[in-house]
Design a protein around this motif. Structure first.
Motif, mmCIF file in Angstrom:
data_model
loop_
_atom_site.group_PDB
_atom_site.id
_atom_site.type_symbol
_atom_site.label_atom_id
_atom_site.label_comp_id
_atom_site.label_asym_id
_atom_site.label_seq_id
_atom_site.Cartn_x
_atom_site.Cartn_y
_atom_site.Cartn_z
ATOM 1 N N ARG A 1 0.844 -1.205 0.000
ATOM 2 C CA ARG A 1 0.000 0.000 0.000
ATOM 3 C C ARG A 1 0.874 1.247 0.000
ATOM 4 O O ARG A 1 0.523 2.257 -0.622
ATOM 5 N N ARG B 1 -6.937 2.375 3.360
ATOM 6 C CA ARG B 1 -7.312 0.993 3.678
ATOM 7 C C ARG B 1 -8.735 0.706 3.216
ATOM 8 O O ARG B 1 -9.071 -0.424 2.851
ATOM 9 N N ASP B 2 -9.585 1.735 3.255
ATOM 10 C CA ASP B 2 -10.964 1.543 2.796
ATOM 11 C C ASP B 2 -10.998 1.187 1.312
ATOM 12 O O ASP B 2 -11.775 0.324 0.884
ATOM 13 N N GLY C 1 -9.963 -2.228 0.923
ATOM 14 C CA GLY C 1 -11.050 -3.076 1.386
ATOM 15 C C GLY C 1 -12.122 -3.295 0.336
ATOM 16 O O GLY C 1 -12.700 -4.381 0.243
ATOM 17 N N ARG D 1 -10.847 -5.819 -2.036
ATOM 18 C CA ARG D 1 -10.904 -7.133 -1.389
ATOM 19 C C ARG D 1 -12.335 -7.672 -1.377
ATOM 20 O O ARG D 1 -12.560 -8.870 -1.577
ATOM 21 N N SER D 2 -13.315 -6.789 -1.129
ATOM 22 C CA SER D 2 -14.702 -7.233 -1.047
ATOM 23 C C SER D 2 -15.202 -7.778 -2.379
ATOM 24 O O SER D 2 -16.091 -8.620 -2.413
ATOM 25 N N TYR E 1 0.088 -6.747 -2.098
ATOM 26 C CA TYR E 1 -1.199 -7.124 -2.671
ATOM 27 C C TYR E 1 -0.996 -7.715 -4.060
ATOM 28 O O TYR E 1 -0.118 -7.275 -4.820
#
Length: 225
Positions: free
Chosen positions: A130, A143-144, A147, A150-151, A170
């Motif tokens: 990151r 991070r959001d 996220g 990732r979702s 990542y």
């Protein structure tokens, strides 16, 4: 039940893969049927190593796939090479008809332009941290945002970076390949070639003046955050 019968029942059924009792044409048709049946029954792309278990040693699996694809040419579904295997998919031209018939509505929020650009950067430069993403774009990659990717199951944690603190990197996932119609990451447009041709650059990425360009089924929202 006798002990001998119990043992026979527990033994897996041996499949005749060579089919030497059949003439060549019928043998080929049987191999085609087996391959298509296994792919049709699977919920995920079927890898080569699974398909070679059901055909003869001298069977050319790629030619089998080509013949199946040729037979499906006029059908509303096709056999695609994606995420390291093969999968049956309905053709995009029938997407509206399927949604109208089933009443399906895609409730997932489309990716924003920022999310698309970060995903694209991860795809090309993985494994990447990151912090490296933040340095690349010149502003914090939150991070959001990670996220959200990732979702969608587009990215996952990779190996730890050898840099101080050993942060996680990542990497993209098989779901990423599947969503964008890629067999492997080698199918991504060559980044250096795009740069040399003046079609893509870091400046374009930062300015948001580049489409996702991954040739697949996923649609993204190109509006600003």
């Amino acid at each position: 039940m006798t002990e001998a019968r119990r043992k026979d029942k527990d033994q897996p059924t041996l499949l005749d893969t060579e089919l030497e009792h059949l003439p060549p044409e019928l043998r080929w048709r049987e191999w085609m049927g087996r391959v298509e049946a296994v792919i049709f029954a699977a919920s995920e792309p079927v890898p080569r190593e699974m398909l070679v278990r059901i055909v003869g040693r001298n069977c050319n699996l790629d030619l089998i796939i080509d013949d199946i694809r040729a037979e499906l040419a006029g059908r509303p579904y096709e056999l695609v090479s994606v995420a390291g295997g093969w999968q049956h998919r309905t053709k995009k031209a029938f997407a509206d008809a399927i949604r109208a018939a089933t009443g399906q509505v895609d409730m997932a929020r489309p990716l924003s332009q920022s999310e698309v650009l970060v995903l694209m950067c991860i795809a090309y430069f993985q494994p990447i941290t990151r912090g490296e993403l933040t340095a690349f774009f010149g502003k914090e990659v939150s991070r959001d945002l990670i996220g959200v990717l990732r979702s969608h199951d587009f990215i996952a944690s990779g190996p730890r970076s050898p840099t101080p603190g050993a942060p996680y990197t990542y990497v993209t996932t098989k779901a990423f390949l599947s969503q964008f119609g890629l067999d492997t990451l080698r199918d991504l447009p060559d980044f250096e070639a795009l740069e040399d041709a003046g079609l893509l650059s870091k400046e374009q990425l930062l300015a948001g003046n580049v489409a996702l360009g991954l040739g697949g089924a996923g649609e993204v929202d190109q509006s600003e955050d």
